[in-house]
Design a protein around this motif. Structure first.
Motif, PDB file in Angstrom:
ATOM      1  N   LEU A   1       0.824  -1.201   0.000  1.00 11.12           N
ATOM      2  CA  LEU A   1       0.000   0.000   0.000  1.00 11.12           C
ATOM      3  C   LEU A   1       0.861   1.255   0.000  1.00 11.12           C
ATOM      4  O   LEU A   1       0.602   2.197  -0.751  1.00 11.12           O
ATOM      5  N   TRP A   2       1.924   1.272   0.802  1.00 10.73           N
ATOM      6  CA  TRP A   2       2.777   2.457   0.886  1.00 10.73           C
ATOM      7  C   TRP A   2       3.558   2.676  -0.406  1.00 10.73           C
ATOM      8  O   TRP A   2       3.710   3.821  -0.852  1.00 10.73           O
ATOM      9  N   MET A   3       4.055   1.591  -0.992  1.00 11.32           N
ATOM     10  CA  MET A   3       4.788   1.741  -2.250  1.00 11.32           C
ATOM     11  C   MET A   3       3.846   2.192  -3.365  1.00 11.32           C
ATOM     12  O   MET A   3       4.201   3.032  -4.196  1.00 11.32           O
ATOM     13  N   CYS A   4       2.634   1.654  -3.383  1.00 11.64           N
ATOM     14  CA  CYS A   4       1.644   2.067  -4.381  1.00 11.64           C
ATOM     15  C   CYS A   4       1.330   3.552  -4.236  1.00 11.64           C
ATOM     16  O   CYS A   4       1.263   4.274  -5.235  1.00 11.64           O
ATOM     17  N   LEU A   5       1.144   4.007  -3.004  1.00 11.98           N
ATOM     18  CA  LEU A   5       0.878   5.431  -2.787  1.00 11.98           C
ATOM     19  C   LEU A   5       2.053   6.299  -3.242  1.00 11.98           C
ATOM     20  O   LEU A   5       1.845   7.393  -3.779  1.00 11.98           O
ATOM     21  N   GLY A   6       3.268   5.815  -3.047  1.00 10.69           N
ATOM     22  CA  GLY A   6       4.441   6.543  -3.526  1.00 10.69           C
ATOM     23  C   GLY A   6       4.447   6.676  -5.044  1.00 10.69           C
ATOM     24  O   GLY A   6       4.728   7.751  -5.587  1.00 10.69           O
ATOM     25  N   TYR A   7       4.124   5.573  -5.736  1.00 15.60           N
ATOM     26  CA  TYR A   7       4.060   5.625  -7.194  1.00 15.60           C
ATOM     27  C   TYR A   7       2.924   6.535  -7.663  1.00 15.60           C
ATOM     28  O   TYR A   7       3.075   7.278  -8.631  1.00 15.60           O
ATOM     29  N   PHE A   8       1.776   6.471  -6.987  1.00 11.00           N
ATOM     30  CA  PHE A   8       0.661   7.318  -7.379  1.00 11.00           C
ATOM     31  C   PHE A   8       0.973   8.799  -7.142  1.00 11.00           C
ATOM     32  O   PHE A   8       0.602   9.643  -7.947  1.00 11.00           O
ATOM     33  N   LEU A   9       1.670   9.116  -6.048  1.00 11.42           N
ATOM     34  CA  LEU A   9       2.076  10.501  -5.806  1.00 11.42           C
ATOM     35  C   LEU A   9       3.034  10.970  -6.899  1.00 11.42           C
ATOM     36  O   LEU A   9       2.888  12.070  -7.437  1.00 11.42           O
ATOM     37  N   ALA A  10       3.996  10.121  -7.249  1.00 12.88           N
ATOM     38  CA  ALA A  10       4.917  10.467  -8.335  1.00 12.88           C
ATOM     39  C   ALA A  10       4.150  10.650  -9.643  1.00 12.88           C
ATOM     40  O   ALA A  10       4.423  11.584 -10.405  1.00 12.88           O
TER      41      ALA A  10
ATOM     42  N   GLY B   1      12.905   4.108  -1.991  1.00 11.83           N
ATOM     43  CA  GLY B   1      11.791   3.563  -1.214  1.00 11.83           C
ATOM     44  C   GLY B   1      11.827   2.049  -1.182  1.00 11.83           C
ATOM     45  O   GLY B   1      11.610   1.429  -0.127  1.00 11.83           O
ATOM     46  N   HIS B   2      12.122   1.426  -2.326  1.00  8.47           N
ATOM     47  CA  HIS B   2      12.227  -0.034  -2.370  1.00  8.47           C
ATOM     48  C   HIS B   2      13.424  -0.530  -1.565  1.00  8.47           C
ATOM     49  O   HIS B   2      13.341  -1.559  -0.895  1.00  8.47           O
ATOM     50  N   ILE B   3      14.528   0.181  -1.624  1.00 12.92           N
ATOM     51  CA  ILE B   3      15.723  -0.232  -0.873  1.00 12.92           C
ATOM     52  C   ILE B   3      15.456  -0.189   0.632  1.00 12.92           C
ATOM     53  O   ILE B   3      15.712  -1.161   1.344  1.00 12.92           O
ATOM     54  N   PHE B   4      14.925   0.933   1.115  1.00 12.25           N
ATOM     55  CA  PHE B   4      14.681   1.065   2.548  1.00 12.25           C
ATOM     56  C   PHE B   4      13.609   0.092   3.031  1.00 12.25           C
ATOM     57  O   PHE B   4      13.747  -0.510   4.099  1.00 12.25           O
TER      58      PHE B   4
ATOM     59  N   ILE C   1      13.193  -9.377  -0.430  1.00 10.34           N
ATOM     60  CA  ILE C   1      13.801  -9.764  -1.710  1.00 10.34           C
ATOM     61  C   ILE C   1      12.916  -9.332  -2.869  1.00 10.34           C
ATOM     62  O   ILE C   1      13.403  -8.849  -3.897  1.00 10.34           O
ATOM     63  N   ALA C   2      11.593  -9.473  -2.705  1.00 12.35           N
ATOM     64  CA  ALA C   2      10.666  -9.022  -3.758  1.00 12.35           C
ATOM     65  C   ALA C   2      10.791  -7.515  -3.958  1.00 12.35           C
ATOM     66  O   ALA C   2      10.706  -7.022  -5.091  1.00 12.35           O
ATOM     67  N   ASN C   3      10.992  -6.771  -2.877  1.00 15.07           N
ATOM     68  CA  ASN C   3      11.211  -5.330  -3.001  1.00 15.07           C
ATOM     69  C   ASN C   3      12.477  -5.032  -3.779  1.00 15.07           C
ATOM     70  O   ASN C   3      12.515  -4.129  -4.610  1.00 15.07           O
ATOM     71  N   PHE C   4      13.548  -5.777  -3.499  1.00 15.63           N
ATOM     72  CA  PHE C   4      14.807  -5.566  -4.220  1.00 15.63           C
ATOM     73  C   PHE C   4      14.640  -5.892  -5.708  1.00 15.63           C
ATOM     74  O   PHE C   4      15.274  -5.259  -6.549  1.00 15.63           O
ATOM     75  N   LYS C   5      13.782  -6.853  -6.043  1.00 12.38           N
ATOM     76  CA  LYS C   5      13.551  -7.199  -7.447  1.00 12.38           C
ATOM     77  C   LYS C   5      12.777  -6.107  -8.183  1.00 12.38           C
ATOM     78  O   LYS C   5      12.813  -6.037  -9.410  1.00 12.38           O
ATOM     79  N   LEU C   6      12.070  -5.247  -7.446  1.00 10.45           N
ATOM     80  CA  LEU C   6      11.333  -4.151  -8.073  1.00 10.45           C
ATOM     81  C   LEU C   6      12.203  -2.929  -8.357  1.00 10.45           C
ATOM     82  O   LEU C   6      11.781  -2.014  -9.063  1.00 10.45           O
ATOM     83  N   ILE C   7      13.411  -2.902  -7.825  1.00 12.22           N
ATOM     84  CA  ILE C   7      14.291  -1.736  -8.008  1.00 12.22           C
ATOM     85  C   ILE C   7      14.611  -1.485  -9.489  1.00 12.22           C
ATOM     86  O   ILE C   7      14.491  -0.345  -9.948  1.00 12.22           O
ATOM     87  N   PRO C   8      15.010  -2.497 -10.282  1.00  7.82           N
ATOM     88  CA  PRO C   8      15.285  -2.196 -11.698  1.00  7.82           C
ATOM     89  C   PRO C   8      14.062  -1.640 -12.438  1.00  7.82           C
ATOM     90  O   PRO C   8      14.201  -0.739 -13.268  1.00  7.82           O
ATOM     91  N   LEU C   9      12.874  -2.143 -12.108  1.00  4.14           N
ATOM     92  CA  LEU C   9      11.668  -1.636 -12.754  1.00  4.14           C
ATOM     93  C   LEU C   9      11.377  -0.210 -12.303  1.00  4.14           C
ATOM     94  O   LEU C   9      10.914   0.604 -13.099  1.00  4.14           O
ATOM     95  N   SER C  10      11.666   0.106 -11.047  1.00  2.46           N
ATOM     96  CA  SER C  10      11.422   1.473 -10.576  1.00  2.46           C
ATOM     97  C   SER C  10      12.396   2.464 -11.212  1.00  2.46           C
ATOM     98  O   SER C  10      12.089   3.639 -11.325  1.00  2.46           O
ATOM     99  N   LEU C  11      13.563   1.981 -11.632  1.00  2.00           N
ATOM    100  CA  LEU C  11      14.534   2.860 -12.273  1.00  2.00           C
ATOM    101  C   LEU C  11      14.325   2.980 -13.780  1.00  2.00           C
ATOM    102  O   LEU C  11      14.589   4.031 -14.354  1.00  2.00           O
TER     103      LEU C  11
END
Length: 130
Positions: free
Chosen positions: A15-24, A84-87, A103-113
């Motif tokens: 939920l928090w990561m989704c809100l971060g993406y929606f704010l961006a 956000g994904h790293i922290f 680990i799933a969060n770390f896998k989302l880092i390349p997609l977030s970049l």
């Protein structure tokens, strides 16, 4: 099993990561030039909300425009979302139960970049089917 993982993910960090993406996405949609970036942020935000059972694949028709767009994306929003994904990933890895989600969060880092030139598809879809 995907549903259980997605529900736990939603509570712990989705939920928090989704809100971060929606704010961006909202901030990027302020200008006409930023609208394609905002749409990409909304698309990845939904993926960050409910990621298990889906995967990101390269689009075969993505070209140099995607590369240029990704460079702009990293400057405008990508590095904030990656942080956000790293922290979140580090915080989740503190507990044994949270390690798979970290680990799933770390896998989302390349997609977030580099989100442009990627497509979110179901994991069980046959290769090449979108």
């Amino acid at each position: 099993m995907k549903t259980i993982l997605n529900i736990i993910w939603l509570v712990l960090c989705g939920l928090w990561m989704c809100l971060g993406y929606f704010l961006a996405g909202l901030l990027l949609c302020i200008t006409i030039i930023g609208i394609p970036f905002g749409i990409a942020a909304f698309r990845i935000g939904i993926y960050a909300l409910w990621p298990f059972g889906y995967t990101a694949v390269d689009r075969p028709d993505a070209g140099a425009g995607s590369f240029v767009g990704n460079v702009l994306w990293v400057i405008l929003a990508g590095w904030w979302l990656a942080l956000g994904h790293i922290f979140t990933g580090i915080a989740l890895c503190v507990t044994i139960i949270g390690i798979p989600f970290g680990i799933a969060n770390f896998k989302l880092i390349p997609l977030s970049l580099m989100p442009l030139g990627k497509e979110i598809v179901p994991s069980d879809a046959p290769f090449g089917v979108r």
